[in-house]
Write a protein that holds these residues in place. Structure first.
Motif: not given
Length: 411
Positions: A185-206
């Protein structure tokens, strides 16, 4: 014209658009992020790794891309058809946006049920793609907690009651286990903290074509919010490009200007259709709500590193040279020429088009109104004078129904 490339993180682009989706749905900001954080927790406990985990993140962030009205405003009788429609529309919208095509089927099936009674095709059990099953469960948990509160026992009873019915029973067991803990429930209240660690880092050249394709895909979603704004962003971008070319813009400056014009009204997703469709004059309070949309546009577009100029040009399209515009109330010294160009294109398209409170105006009347706006320093006088030189041929574009109407009126 020279081509150019821009390096973008796909996750940042999708994160930005998820904010727009939350605004469009009328939900508390962060619904998509909270859904994504729950989905990633479920997926990792299920053993998902690598690219499939990335796809679950992207699907969760964009799962409601086909939904234009909050589900809680729709009657129970209509919900099934709305769910069916928005999953199909969402899949199509994503398929039309470069780099997002792989998640199209996952979005299409994210409202399928384990028992085969879901939408849109009634898929059953493991015929439903795993990312769709995970996002369906995560979305349901987020909505339950957000509407009924963080009572773990009620949530767990809901999950197990729907196990084998709505939800994959194995995923339901995982959800039951992780929702025991306060950390969930803490994660739900502050999802950005978790997502900062797990967010995909793939970079695209557009490249320039890819950037414009992304812009067009997102502009179509924006314009589809209302029948009165159908093709608005596309036409504003066309007028903007023609005026930019006439003024000597080229290469990356012109490409970025076009994307800024395509996305200038992304913030209108946060404005209620009750206001956008109102047939009469807006109240002062309603107009105040309207003035927030450039701010929302800036909030959304500034999420993407590499969109700095695009964001600035887009969000200043309602500023006036005398400082009386919105949302920043900048005067001429702070309004770049690119924003001034978009402003002229935006006003022109709005006045020639039908609106809930009036029909589109004839060409001569439109130009008279805009001339007055330029004289009052609401629009750039010199740029409008150049626009007036090319405006007649802009009305001849074969794909603009409203312009055909005006052309016939002038015959």
């Amino acid at each position: 014209m020279k081509t150019f490339t821009i390096n973008l993180k796909l996750a940042e682009l999708i994160d930005a658009f998820s904010l727009a989706l939350d605004l469009a749905e009328g939900r508390q900001l962060g619904h998509a992020r909270r859904t994504a954080s729950i989905a990633l927790l479920l997926a990792m406990h299920y053993g998902v790794k690598g690219n499939e985990l990335n796809n679950i993140y992207y699907t969760a962030m964009l799962h409601d891309i086909g939904l234009y009205d909050p589900l809680d405003t729709i009657t129970a009788m209509d919900q099934a058809s709305v769910i069916r429609k928005h999953t199909i529309q969402g899949a199509k919208a994503v398929a039309d946006i470069p780099y997002m095509e792989p998640i199209s089927p996952f979005i299409k099936y994210h409202h399928e049920r384990w028992d085969g009674k879901g939408e849109p095709e009634g898929l059953k059990g493991k015929l439903i793609p795993l990312p769709s099953r995970i996002v369906h469960l995560a979305d349901s948990i987020e909505i339950f907690v957000n509407t009924k509160g963080a009572d773990k026992y009620s949530l767990q009873n809901f999950i197990m009651h729907e196990a084998g019915r709505k939800f994959d029973p194995n995923l339901a067991k995982i959800a039951y286990a992780i929702t025991k803990y306060d950390e969930f429930y803490e994660t739900m209240s502050h999802p950005i903290a978790l997502l900062d660690d797990l967010r995909p880092q793939d970079q695209i050249q557009v490249d320039d074509k890819g950037l414009l394709a992304i812009g067009h895909g997102l502009a179509n979603f924006i314009d589809n919010k209302s029948p009165y704004t159908a093709n608005h962003s596309i036409e504003v971008a066309r007028y903007t490009v023609e005026l930019g070319k006439h003024l000597g813009f080229k290469d990356d400056r012109l490409h970025k200007l076009e994307v800024a014009a395509l996305l200038h009204d992304v913030g209108k997703l946060g404005i209620s259709n009750k206001i956008l469709h109102k047939p009469g004059k807006l109240t002062d309070a309603e107009f105040q709500v309207i003035t927030f949309h450039p701010y929302y546009s800036e909030m959304i577009l500034s999420q993407v590193k590499g969109f700095n100029e695009i964001s600035l040009w887009a969000c200043l399209h309602h500023e006036k040279l005398d400082g009386s515009g919105y949302h920043r109330q900048y005067d001429a010294s702070k309004i770049p020429p690119e924003a001034r160009i978009i402003a002229i294109a935006d006003v022109f398209q709005a006045i020639v088009s039908d609106r809930p409170y009036r029909a589109g105006l004839p060409y001569e009347k439109v130009m008279t109104i805009m001339q007055s706006m330029a004289e009052e320093r609401h629009l750039d006088y010199d740029i409008f004078a150049e626009f007036a030189k090319i405006a007649p041929r802009l009305l001849e574009h074969p794909e603009t129904k409203q312009q055909k109407k005006i052309a016939r009126m002038n015959d």
